[in-house]
Design a protein around this motif. Structure first.
Motif, PDB file in Angstrom:
ATOM      1  N   ARG A  13       0.830  -1.208   0.000  1.00 41.75           N
ATOM      2  CA  ARG A  13       0.000   0.000   0.000  1.00 41.75           C
ATOM      3  C   ARG A  13       0.871   1.267   0.000  1.00 41.75           C
ATOM      4  O   ARG A  13       0.583   2.230  -0.724  1.00 41.75           O
ATOM      5  CB  ARG A  13      -0.933  -0.017   1.216  1.00 41.75           C
ATOM      6  N   VAL A  14       1.880   1.247   0.813  1.00 46.56           N
ATOM      7  CA  VAL A  14       2.769   2.416   0.862  1.00 46.56           C
ATOM      8  C   VAL A  14       3.483   2.611  -0.471  1.00 46.56           C
ATOM      9  O   VAL A  14       3.615   3.739  -0.967  1.00 46.56           O
ATOM     10  CB  VAL A  14       3.780   2.273   2.014  1.00 46.56           C
ATOM     11  N   VAL A  15       3.918   1.511  -1.081  1.00 49.64           N
ATOM     12  CA  VAL A  15       4.599   1.616  -2.373  1.00 49.64           C
ATOM     13  C   VAL A  15       3.660   2.168  -3.431  1.00 49.64           C
ATOM     14  O   VAL A  15       4.049   3.002  -4.264  1.00 49.64           O
ATOM     15  CB  VAL A  15       5.155   0.242  -2.778  1.00 49.64           C
ATOM     16  N   ALA A  16       2.381   1.711  -3.419  1.00 50.82           N
ATOM     17  CA  ALA A  16       1.422   2.219  -4.399  1.00 50.82           C
ATOM     18  C   ALA A  16       1.209   3.722  -4.236  1.00 50.82           C
ATOM     19  O   ALA A  16       1.194   4.483  -5.214  1.00 50.82           O
ATOM     20  CB  ALA A  16       0.094   1.469  -4.251  1.00 50.82           C
ATOM     21  N   LEU A  17       1.033   4.161  -2.971  1.00 54.77           N
ATOM     22  CA  LEU A  17       0.848   5.591  -2.729  1.00 54.77           C
ATOM     23  C   LEU A  17       2.067   6.398  -3.151  1.00 54.77           C
ATOM     24  O   LEU A  17       1.949   7.437  -3.820  1.00 54.77           O
ATOM     25  CB  LEU A  17       0.538   5.823  -1.247  1.00 54.77           C
ATOM     26  N   LEU A  18       3.256   5.913  -2.797  1.00 57.68           N
ATOM     27  CA  LEU A  18       4.470   6.641  -3.152  1.00 57.68           C
ATOM     28  C   LEU A  18       4.692   6.648  -4.664  1.00 57.68           C
ATOM     29  O   LEU A  18       5.237   7.611  -5.216  1.00 57.68           O
ATOM     30  CB  LEU A  18       5.678   6.018  -2.447  1.00 57.68           C
ATOM     31  N   ALA A 202      -0.918  13.982  -0.523  1.00 59.39           N
ATOM     32  CA  ALA A 202      -0.328  12.674  -0.262  1.00 59.39           C
ATOM     33  C   ALA A 202      -0.046  12.486   1.219  1.00 59.39           C
ATOM     34  O   ALA A 202      -0.254  11.401   1.779  1.00 59.39           O
ATOM     35  CB  ALA A 202       0.963  12.522  -1.068  1.00 59.39           C
ATOM     36  N   GLY A 203       0.428  13.561   1.894  1.00 60.05           N
ATOM     37  CA  GLY A 203       0.665  13.461   3.335  1.00 60.05           C
ATOM     38  C   GLY A 203      -0.611  13.206   4.107  1.00 60.05           C
ATOM     39  O   GLY A 203      -0.636  12.405   5.056  1.00 60.05           O
ATOM     40  N   ALA A 204      -1.688  13.894   3.712  1.00 59.73           N
ATOM     41  CA  ALA A 204      -2.961  13.680   4.400  1.00 59.73           C
ATOM     42  C   ALA A 204      -3.456  12.251   4.206  1.00 59.73           C
ATOM     43  O   ALA A 204      -3.905  11.590   5.165  1.00 59.73           O
ATOM     44  CB  ALA A 204      -3.997  14.678   3.887  1.00 59.73           C
ATOM     45  N   VAL A 205      -3.366  11.760   2.956  1.00 57.47           N
ATOM     46  CA  VAL A 205      -3.780  10.376   2.700  1.00 57.47           C
ATOM     47  C   VAL A 205      -2.929   9.403   3.496  1.00 57.47           C
ATOM     48  O   VAL A 205      -3.429   8.413   4.071  1.00 57.47           O
ATOM     49  CB  VAL A 205      -3.704  10.085   1.187  1.00 57.47           C
ATOM     50  N   LEU A 206      -1.608   9.692   3.557  1.00 59.25           N
ATOM     51  CA  LEU A 206      -0.712   8.810   4.298  1.00 59.25           C
ATOM     52  C   LEU A 206      -1.038   8.817   5.787  1.00 59.25           C
ATOM     53  O   LEU A 206      -1.040   7.763   6.441  1.00 59.25           O
ATOM     54  CB  LEU A 206       0.732   9.239   4.060  1.00 59.25           C
ATOM     55  N   LEU A 207      -1.337   9.994   6.345  1.00 61.99           N
ATOM     56  CA  LEU A 207      -1.683  10.060   7.764  1.00 61.99           C
ATOM     57  C   LEU A 207      -2.963   9.284   8.062  1.00 61.99           C
ATOM     58  O   LEU A 207      -3.042   8.542   9.055  1.00 61.99           O
ATOM     59  CB  LEU A 207      -1.829  11.525   8.183  1.00 61.99           C
ATOM     60  N   ILE A 208      -3.970   9.464   7.212  1.00 55.24           N
ATOM     61  CA  ILE A 208      -5.233   8.742   7.442  1.00 55.24           C
ATOM     62  C   ILE A 208      -5.014   7.239   7.334  1.00 55.24           C
ATOM     63  O   ILE A 208      -5.516   6.445   8.152  1.00 55.24           O
ATOM     64  CB  ILE A 208      -6.292   9.225   6.431  1.00 55.24           C
ATOM     65  N   SER A 209      -4.245   6.845   6.304  1.00 55.83           N
ATOM     66  CA  SER A 209      -3.987   5.416   6.133  1.00 55.83           C
ATOM     67  C   SER A 209      -3.202   4.845   7.311  1.00 55.83           C
ATOM     68  O   SER A 209      -3.487   3.734   7.781  1.00 55.83           O
ATOM     69  CB  SER A 209      -3.223   5.191   4.823  1.00 55.83           C
ATOM     70  N   LEU A 210      -2.207   5.617   7.783  1.00 56.76           N
ATOM     71  CA  LEU A 210      -1.432   5.150   8.941  1.00 56.76           C
ATOM     72  C   LEU A 210      -2.305   5.031  10.179  1.00 56.76           C
ATOM     73  O   LEU A 210      -2.139   4.101  10.987  1.00 56.76           O
ATOM     74  CB  LEU A 210      -0.257   6.098   9.196  1.00 56.76           C
TER      75      LEU A 210
END
Length: 603
Positions: A13-18, A202-210
């Protein structure tokens, strides 16, 4: 979360987002690079083309005006010196044409205007300037002035108009370039803002996902681990979230089971360790108390023994002075034995006290110049050197951090030993030198004495170890033990160099100052120039000004550092007369400590 992505690992998931963010930022960066390149070209055009063109067009007009003025002046005076601005202006005009054509090539309209200016200037020169010069030279100033008419002025005004049109064209191109710079700069700002928005989203999506995929599952897992940590080792740990966390929960539960299984063994081992630690603590306290008692005993014994020894020595000396010759020869011999024994016991006690004080009674480390220390040592050993007709020399020595009294005692012991353990009928020669080895100074004390056998090289540094009887070489056998303890207290080591062809060489090391090490490193990095001076660039490898050795290098030398003069000797060598000592003494000793082995200080 869709069914397709429900089984994705956290890494996937992290790789896809990045990847998505990277593609967007990559496109943005590519566009920004292209816009920045355009902006750079426009900036180059404004700064490096239109700017210099504008300045050179102003200079071109000034040069043309100077030429026109020079023609008028020459027509009035007929003096050839008035034509110098015209001649020089013509040369400068051609230089400006060449320079401007090199900058104006990307502007075809400006190039045509520049050609028009050059053509007008040429016509003015052929129709006005040259005829005026020729007429003035041939017919005089009156005829020359007659050619300066309103028509000639109008011809020059045409040149002015052409230059003005050229300047206006340059100004237009400059404004266009400025507009292009503004436009591309605005585009760069917009692209940067877009990239910042991509990063923010992207940071907001990453924070929510985390929060959903990492924080919540980890919080639940941590709560279960705390339950186990509070003592509930039978609590089963279950995980949630991505597959990694499920495997982590299984591993933690397996660890819980292992901990519960080994807990009893750990408790037993801890009890055994606590018992061993208590025993070690008791032994350490006993060792500290024993060392303190031994130190106090040595100090008290040394001081308490002084009084009876002084009394025995004093009364034996009184007997020796008062009844010398009145008793038989054997009685005088017995009294002499008693006096000598009492004096040697006093020296032994003083040496033991000095040995015990090294490193215990400290004045703190300071920067000590060993050249000054050698001056003190020379003063302390002056009487012994004069008695033995000895010579003491030294190279330029470094400055190190240490205690000056201890270092004085160290070198005084070594020099005194070298003088004392000399060969019969051979004047002692002692030389002290230093060289930088790595981050340490290696200091050598070399003599021409009786030498030391290699098998005894380590034995001489042991306290009370002697290689000769006290009748042959008097002393207590503690001097080199003091030397070793002083060197080790300063962080160095001491040894006997068994490879010397003659005499004895005792070497010891002392830590070098950081600036000396850095200077040596810089000197090693520089390419060698002139004659080679050795493998190492150190302050100790170069002899001090005026220093000399017994090899006869005193010819033409100056006094040694500290003002000591150099006097030639009968054998072709030289003797260094050192300055009087500054009075530095090591605590508890007079600076002439005796040593052991084949080298002992003068008693």
């Amino acid at each position: 979360m869709t069914a397709r992505t429900a089984g994705w690992t956290l890494r996937r998931r992290v790789v896809a987002l990045l990847t998505v963010v990277g593609v967007l930022l990559g496109v943005s960066v590519a566009v920004e690079i292209a816009v920045a390149a355009k902006n750079r070209d426009y900036t180059h055009s404004v700064l490096d083309r239109t700017g210099p063109l504008r300045a050179q067009s102003q200079e071109l007009l000034s040069v043309l005006v100077d030429q026109e003025t020079a023609i008028r002046g020459y027509a009035l005076t007929g003096d050839r010196r008035d034509l110098e601005p015209y001649v020089q202006g013509g040369e400068r005009e051609q230089q400006l044409y060449r320079s401007m054509r090199g900058l104006i090539g990307v502007y075809p309209g400006l190039a045509r205007q520049l050609d028009a200016v050059e053509a007008e200037a040429g016509r003015w020169r052929s129709t006005v300037a040259e005829p005026v010069i020729r007429t003035t030279e041939e017919q005089g100033t009156t005829a020359g002035r007659a050619l300066i008419t309103e028509d000639s002025r109008q011809r020059f005004d045409v040149i002015r108009n052409s230059v003005s049109q050229l300047q206006e064209g340059i100004l237009v191109e400059r404004e266009k370039g400025a507009d292009n710079i503004y436009r591309t700069s605005s585009m760069l700002v917009l692209l940067l803002v877009g990239a910042a928005l991509v990063v923010a989203v992207a940071g907001a999506v990453l924070l929510i996902s985390l929060e959903r995929m990492v924080v919540r599952p980890l919080t639940g897992l941590a709560e279960q681990v705390r339950e186990v940590a509070r003592g509930d080792f039978q609590h089963r740990i279950a995980g949630s979230g991505p597959p990694e966390f499920l495997r982590l929960a299984d591993d933690v539960d397996a660890m819980r089971q292992k901990i519960a299984k080994d807990l009893a063994e750990v408790r037993e081992a801890r009890e055994r360790i606590e018992w061993v630690n208590s025993q070690l603590q008791k032994q350490a306290e006993e060792l500290v108390r024993s060392n303190r008692d031994l130190e106090q005993f040595a100090y008290v014994a040394s001081h308490d023994l002084q009084e009876p020894l002084r009394k025995v020595a004093s009364f034996c000396q009184l007997l020796q002075r008062r009844y010398a010759g009145q008793l038989d020869e054997r009685a005088d011999q017995y009294i002499a034995f008693a006096v000598d024994g009492a004096q040697r016991m006093q020296r032994l006690i003083n040496d033991l006290l000095a040995f015990s004080r090294i490193g215990r009674l400290t004045t703190g480390f300071t920067e000590v110049d060993l050249n000054g220390v050698m001056g003190d040592v020379a003063g302390q050993t002056e009487a012994a050197r004069q008695y033995a007709d000895g010579e003491l020399t030294w190279d330029a020595l470094p400055t190190i951090r240490g205690e000056e009294p201890l270092l004085t005692n160290l070198l005084a012991n070594l020099v005194s030993n070298s003088i004392k353990f000399r060969r019969p009928d051979v004047p002692p020669r002692v030389h002290v030198s230093a060289r930088l080895v790595g981050d340490e100074w290696e200091i050598s004390c070399q003599d021409n004495g009786i030498g030391i056998e290699p098998e005894f090289a380590d034995k001489i540094f042991v306290i009370f170890q002697r290689l000769h009887s006290k009748d042959a070489y008097p002393g207590t056998g503690i001097g080199l033990a003091i030397v070793k303890k002083i060197v080790e207290y300063h962080g160095g080591r001491v040894w006997v160099d068994t490879d010397t062809a003659e005499g004895t060489a005792i070497r010891f090391t002392l830590p070098a100052l950081p600036e000396d090490v850095e200077a040596a490193a810089r000197a090693a990095e520089q390419p060698p120039t002139g004659e080679a001076t050795g493998d190492e660039s150190t302050a100790g490898d170069e002899p001090a000004t005026g220093e000399t050795t017994a090899a006869g290098e005193a010819a033409g030398a100056d006094p040694v550092e500290g003002g000591a003069p150099v006097e030639p000797t009968d054998d072709g060598g030289a003797r260094v007369e050192v300055p009087r000592p500054r009075g530095a003494r090591a605590e508890g000793t007079d600076g002439t400590q005796d040593s052991d082995g084949t080298k002992e200080a003068v008693g």
